[in-house]
Design an enzyme around this catalytic site. Structure first.
Site, PDB file in Angstrom:
ATOM      1  N   ASN A 108       0.833  -1.206   0.000  1.00  0.00           N
ATOM      2  CA  ASN A 108       0.000   0.000   0.000  1.00  0.00           C
ATOM      3  C   ASN A 108       0.861   1.245   0.000  1.00  0.00           C
ATOM      4  OD1 ASN A 108      -0.485   1.918   2.530  1.00  0.00           O
ATOM      5  ND2 ASN A 108       0.157  -0.082   3.327  1.00  0.00           N
ATOM      6  N   PHE A 112      -1.783   8.165   4.228  1.00  0.00           N
ATOM      7  CA  PHE A 112      -2.591   8.766   5.310  1.00  0.00           C
ATOM      8  C   PHE A 112      -3.836   9.490   4.766  1.00  0.00           C
ATOM      9  CE2 PHE A 112       1.276   9.531   8.381  1.00  0.00           C
ATOM     10  CZ  PHE A 112       1.386   8.171   8.580  1.00  0.00           C
ATOM     11  N   SER A 172       5.490   5.178   8.652  1.00  0.00           N
ATOM     12  CA  SER A 172       4.871   4.925   7.352  1.00  0.00           C
ATOM     13  C   SER A 172       5.863   5.290   6.263  1.00  0.00           C
ATOM     14  CB  SER A 172       3.600   5.753   7.179  1.00  0.00           C
ATOM     15  OG  SER A 172       3.223   5.713   5.813  1.00  0.00           O
ATOM     16  N   ASN A 174       4.996   6.009   3.313  1.00  0.00           N
ATOM     17  CA  ASN A 174       4.241   6.690   2.253  1.00  0.00           C
ATOM     18  C   ASN A 174       4.043   8.185   2.469  1.00  0.00           C
ATOM     19  OD1 ASN A 174       3.878   4.186   0.926  1.00  0.00           O
ATOM     20  ND2 ASN A 174       2.339   3.682   2.468  1.00  0.00           N
ATOM     21  N   THR A 175       4.630   8.732   3.516  1.00  0.00           N
ATOM     22  CA  THR A 175       4.635  10.181   3.732  1.00  0.00           C
ATOM     23  C   THR A 175       6.098  10.594   3.674  1.00  0.00           C
ATOM     24  OG1 THR A 175       2.623  10.161   5.042  1.00  0.00           O
ATOM     25  CG2 THR A 175       4.100  12.027   5.393  1.00  0.00           C
ATOM     26  N   LYS A 214       5.460   3.741  17.150  1.00  0.00           N
ATOM     27  CA  LYS A 214       5.385   2.653  16.157  1.00  0.00           C
ATOM     28  C   LYS A 214       6.525   2.788  15.161  1.00  0.00           C
ATOM     29  CE  LYS A 214       2.354   0.239  12.933  1.00  0.00           C
ATOM     30  NZ  LYS A 214       0.958   0.068  12.472  1.00  0.00           N
ATOM     31  N   ASN A 243       5.651  -1.536  11.465  1.00  0.00           N
ATOM     32  CA  ASN A 243       4.866  -1.082  10.321  1.00  0.00           C
ATOM     33  C   ASN A 243       5.252  -1.936   9.089  1.00  0.00           C
ATOM     34  OD1 ASN A 243       3.367   0.706   8.547  1.00  0.00           O
ATOM     35  ND2 ASN A 243       3.633   2.271  10.117  1.00  0.00           N
TER      36      ASN A 243
HETATM   37  C1  LIG Z   1      -3.670  -0.812   3.548  1.00  0.00           C
HETATM   38  C2  LIG Z   1      -2.852  -0.576   4.772  1.00  0.00           C
HETATM   39  C3  LIG Z   1      -2.906   0.659   5.397  1.00  0.00           C
HETATM   40  C4  LIG Z   1      -2.149   0.903   6.554  1.00  0.00           C
HETATM   41  N1  LIG Z   1      -2.247   2.123   7.169  1.00  0.00           N
HETATM   42  C5  LIG Z   1      -1.580   2.333   8.321  1.00  0.00           C
HETATM   43  C6  LIG Z   1      -1.712   3.557   9.012  1.00  0.00           C
HETATM   44  O1  LIG Z   1      -2.463   4.449   8.613  1.00  0.00           O
HETATM   45  N2  LIG Z   1      -0.986   3.723  10.162  1.00  0.00           N
HETATM   46  C7  LIG Z   1      -0.162   2.753  10.655  1.00  0.00           C
HETATM   47  O2  LIG Z   1       0.447   2.956  11.712  1.00  0.00           O
HETATM   48  N3  LIG Z   1      -0.032   1.569  10.028  1.00  0.00           N
HETATM   49  C8  LIG Z   1      -0.713   1.340   8.880  1.00  0.00           C
HETATM   50  N4  LIG Z   1      -0.592   0.140   8.250  1.00  0.00           N
HETATM   51  C9  LIG Z   1       0.358  -0.867   8.791  1.00  0.00           C
HETATM   52  C10 LIG Z   1      -0.334  -1.912   9.670  1.00  0.00           C
HETATM   53  O3  LIG Z   1      -0.910  -1.329  10.811  1.00  0.00           O
HETATM   54  C11 LIG Z   1       0.692  -2.983  10.112  1.00  0.00           C
HETATM   55  O4  LIG Z   1       1.659  -2.372  10.932  1.00  0.00           O
HETATM   56  C12 LIG Z   1       1.395  -3.647   8.939  1.00  0.00           C
HETATM   57  O5  LIG Z   1       0.513  -3.851   7.871  1.00  0.00           O
HETATM   58  C13 LIG Z   1       2.011  -4.985   9.316  1.00  0.00           C
HETATM   59  O6  LIG Z   1       1.023  -5.880   9.789  1.00  0.00           O
HETATM   60  P1  LIG Z   1       0.282  -6.985   8.873  1.00  0.00           P
HETATM   61  O7  LIG Z   1       1.360  -7.751   8.166  1.00  0.00           O
HETATM   62  O8  LIG Z   1      -0.520  -7.805   9.829  1.00  0.00           O
HETATM   63  O9  LIG Z   1      -0.566  -6.230   7.919  1.00  0.00           O
HETATM   64  C14 LIG Z   1      -1.319  -0.128   7.091  1.00  0.00           C
HETATM   65  C15 LIG Z   1      -1.288  -1.378   6.451  1.00  0.00           C
HETATM   66  C16 LIG Z   1      -2.034  -1.604   5.323  1.00  0.00           C
HETATM   67  C17 LIG Z   1      -1.972  -2.967   4.664  1.00  0.00           C
END
Ligand SMILES: Cc1cc2nc3c(=O)[nH]c(=O)nc-3n(C[C@H](O)[C@H](O)[C@H](O)COP(=O)(O)O)c2cc1C
Length: 335
Positions: A108, A112, A172, A174-175, A214, A243
């Site tokens: 992704n 934000f 993140s 992406n910022t 985080k 993350n």
């Molecule tokens: C589509 C998407 C959007 C995410 N947006 C955020 C976010 O806004 N803030 C954040 O701290 N982590 C965000 N994450 C990261 C997740 O909270 C998590 O830390 C990461 O995906 C690893 O866990 P997973 O493998 O179980 O997905 C996002 C993940 C995905 C897939």
């Protein structure tokens, strides 16, 4: 069972459309009392909070806190909403969300997208949920990284009375430049300022809300040692590890595998868990750890515990396994 029936259909849709549709179906099912997953009571006391079980929803799935009650019905021990920024923002242009089903992975670059902190607070007020609610805060894309602290402060102050804990997201990918806040003077200044404000708010409101950081999985051992020292120095209450990753191990040759953004799901498990292990080693039990990254089975939730996590969170695994993942993790974990 409903999810396994709906999944093939959802996977024919563009991922972001499927995401929205799933959440609205979840809301409807919840509204008509059709959805309630009972999970075992396995209480965990952490950061001064009583969690009914150690399995949480990771940030990013419900960025605006608009689906809290429906998500809570899936049996989570806690729900983290956000990342939220001071002002609403659209995020990156679509498409920005990509499935890699062969690897149970997601890439992704949402950036934000959110309705802003004021709307999030309205949504939290409207929810009936009385459980543990984390609120994850960030900075607007058009705020210079040198001014990031002021965005975090705005969010901290606004969400303080609505959160069980507050997560400071500096990881993140992406910022632009956000991850630079994970090192050097930028991290020191951020943590020092937020800690000081947290203590003032605790005094003013007669109520202490834990502050959690985080981090990304793409950290060197030196980065980990530095961050750990800062966490101890400023008495930060908890750490979420991790993350998404900028790495592409396990998806390089798969369709969508080279899209820009953060990779999550099964391929990030090893890297994320190793990062958790290293933090656990350096922190030596002084700060509780929340393990997230690549959990797609109950055994992997246990592996996060064995690596040092007191609590875990899931996101991508839910997309591939469905809500039974929450139950599987709760059942597998020992508290
Ligand atoms: C589509 C998407 C959007 C995410 N947006 C955020 C976010 O806004 N803030 C954040 O701290 N982590 C965000 N994450 C990261 C997740 O909270 C998590 O830390 C990461 O995906 C690893 O866990 P997973 O493998 O179980 O997905 C996002 C993940 C995905 C897939």
């Amino acid at each position: 069972m409903l999810y396994s029936l709906a999944r093939p259909l959802l996977f024919t849709l563009a991922p972001e459309r499927a995401h929205e549709l799933t959440l609205s179906m979840l809301d409807t099912a919840h509204k008509f009392g059709l959805m309630h997953q009972k999970t075992a009571h396995k209480p965990v006391s952490c950061m001064g909070i009583e969690f009914p079980n150690p399995v949480g929803l990771a940030a990013g799935l419900d960025k605006n806190g608009a689906h809290i009650d429906a998500l809570a019905a899936l049996g989570f021990g806690f729900i983290e909403i956000g990342t939220i920024t001071p002002r609403p923002q659209a995020g990156n242009p679509q498409p920005r969300l990509f499935r890699i089903p062969e690897a149970k992975a997601i890439i992704n670059r949402m950036g934000f997208n959110n309705d802003g902190v004021d709307q999030l607070i309205e949504n939290v007020k409207a929810a009936k949920f009385k459980g543990v609610l984390g609120i994850n805060i960030g900075k607007n894309a058009d705020t210079a990284v040198e001014d990031a602290v002021s965005d975090y402060l705005i969010c901290l102050e606004k969400v303080y009375n609505y959160a069980s804990y507050i997560t400071v997201n500096i990881s993140s990918p992406n910022t632009k430049n956000l991850r630079s806040l994970q090192s050097g003077d930028a991290l020191t200044e951020l943590l020092q300022t937020l800690k000081q404000r947290q203590l003032e708010l605790a005094k003013e409101n007669n109520h202490y809300v834990p502050l959690v950081l985080k981090v990304a999985p793409d950290l060197t051992p030196e980065d980990i040692t530095f961050i750990a020292k800062q966490l101890l120095k400023f008495k930060i209450d908890g750490l979420i590890v991790t993350n998404t990753t900028l790495g592409r191990e396990g998806v390089e040759n798969l369709p969508n595998g080279n899209e820009a953004g953060g990779l999550s799901g099964a391929p990030v498990f090893e890297k994320s868990t190793e990062c958790l292990r290293q933090f656990a080693d350096v922190l030596d039990g002084k700060i509780p750890l929340i393990g997230v990254g690549g959990i797609v089975s109950g055994e992997q939730a246990v592996a996060k515990q064995e690596a040092g996590a007191s609590l875990v969170q899931v996101y991508s695994g839910l997309i591939y396994t469905g809500p039974t993942l929450v139950k599987d993790c709760v059942n597998a974990m020992t508290v």
